[in-house]
Scaffold this motif. Structure first.
Motif, PDB file in Angstrom:
ATOM      1  N   GLU A  75       0.834  -1.208   0.000  1.00  0.00           N
ATOM      2  CA  GLU A  75       0.000   0.000   0.000  1.00  0.00           C
ATOM      3  C   GLU A  75       0.865   1.254   0.000  1.00  0.00           C
ATOM      4  N   THR A  95      -5.844 -13.113  -5.363  1.00  0.00           N
ATOM      5  CA  THR A  95      -6.327 -13.838  -4.180  1.00  0.00           C
ATOM      6  C   THR A  95      -6.195 -13.027  -2.897  1.00  0.00           C
ATOM      7  N   LEU A  96      -5.367 -12.000  -2.916  1.00  0.00           N
ATOM      8  CA  LEU A  96      -5.145 -11.195  -1.712  1.00  0.00           C
ATOM      9  C   LEU A  96      -5.877  -9.851  -1.747  1.00  0.00           C
ATOM     10  N   ILE A  97      -6.739  -9.658  -2.742  1.00  0.00           N
ATOM     11  CA  ILE A  97      -7.543  -8.430  -2.795  1.00  0.00           C
ATOM     12  C   ILE A  97      -8.567  -8.486  -1.664  1.00  0.00           C
ATOM     13  N   THR A  98      -8.615  -7.417  -0.912  1.00  0.00           N
ATOM     14  CA  THR A  98      -9.551  -7.286   0.208  1.00  0.00           C
ATOM     15  C   THR A  98     -10.474  -6.099  -0.084  1.00  0.00           C
ATOM     16  N   PRO A  99     -11.558  -5.985   0.662  1.00  0.00           N
ATOM     17  CA  PRO A  99     -12.376  -4.778   0.498  1.00  0.00           C
ATOM     18  C   PRO A  99     -11.560  -3.500   0.726  1.00  0.00           C
ATOM     19  N   TYR A 100     -10.628  -3.538   1.662  1.00  0.00           N
ATOM     20  CA  TYR A 100      -9.781  -2.369   1.930  1.00  0.00           C
ATOM     21  C   TYR A 100      -8.963  -1.994   0.689  1.00  0.00           C
ATOM     22  N   ALA A 138     -10.574 -17.888  -3.314  1.00  0.00           N
ATOM     23  CA  ALA A 138      -9.917 -16.618  -2.999  1.00  0.00           C
ATOM     24  C   ALA A 138      -9.807 -15.739  -4.245  1.00  0.00           C
ATOM     25  N   LYS A 141     -13.253 -14.409  -5.231  1.00  0.00           N
ATOM     26  CA  LYS A 141     -13.641 -13.375  -4.261  1.00  0.00           C
ATOM     27  C   LYS A 141     -12.954 -12.058  -4.634  1.00  0.00           C
ATOM     28  N   GLY A 142     -11.675 -12.125  -4.975  1.00  0.00           N
ATOM     29  CA  GLY A 142     -10.937 -10.926  -5.384  1.00  0.00           C
ATOM     30  C   GLY A 142     -11.503 -10.319  -6.653  1.00  0.00           C
ATOM     31  N   LEU A 145     -14.677  -8.509  -5.904  1.00  0.00           N
ATOM     32  CA  LEU A 145     -14.422  -7.219  -5.259  1.00  0.00           C
ATOM     33  C   LEU A 145     -14.019  -6.161  -6.291  1.00  0.00           C
TER      34      LEU A 145
END
Length: 179
Positions: A75, A95-100, A138, A141-142, A145
């Motif tokens: 980030e 796979t590591l994408i989050t809502p944040y 995962a 899901k990414g 998002l």
């Protein structure tokens, strides 16, 4: 006329670590490999490279790996790059994408489409390529998002014996991604 830009686009491999173990990949050291992590450029070293590149006329940077989102400072490097005025392209398995992170990309757009690797349209094919249980869920899901937050991306797929029967399905799905 002389070219005032010595560097148009810069590729930076942030890490050789990967959270998958893909059959086709040659840059796939384990995510927890401390030796590999200790050999990575520091945050400040990468920032120095980015500053120097901008001074040479660079307008775009692509963060690759391994999986660039494994970096704890991802980030910070992303925001730093955008503050320098760089367009940022990210090459990721998503796979590591989050809502944040999706919200960060919405608030501070990368200005380049994120490049998403898709290893299969079905769990069996995806995980035959990634060799990691749970990676299919995962990844999707990414992807969901990115779609939900309206983050532009392009899908790329290595076609291998495990997923070659899904070429038409992949092309149909990829063609429907909002531009």
């Amino acid at each position: 006329k002389t070219n005032s830009s010595l560097v148009g686009r810069l590729d930076i491999e942030l890490t050789e670590r990967w959270n998958n173990n893909c059959v086709h990949c040659c840059i796939n050291l384990p995510a927890g490999d401390l030796d590999a992590k200790n050999k990575e450029l520091s945050t400040n070293q990468i920032k120095d490279i980015l500053r120097e590149s901008v001074s040479l006329g660079c307008i775009s940077v692509r963060f690759t790996g391994g999986e660039p989102l494994l970096r704890k400072d991802f980030e910070e490097l992303y925001v730093f790059s955008r503050k320098l005025g760089l367009k940022v392209m990210i090459f990721t398995n998503v796979t590591l994408i989050t809502p944040y992170l999706a919200d960060l990309f919405r608030r501070i757009p990368p200005l380049e489409k994120i490049e998403v690797s898709v290893y299969g349209m079905k769990k069996s094919s995806y995980e035959a390529v990634s060799r990691v249980s749970g990676s299919y869920e995962a990844a999707w899901k990414g992807i969901k998002l990115l779609l939900e937050y309206k983050i532009p991306f392009i899908a790329k797929a290595p076609f291998l014996p495990y997923n070659k029967a899904e070429i038409d399905e992949f092309e149909s799905w990829a063609g429907a991604i909002p531009r």
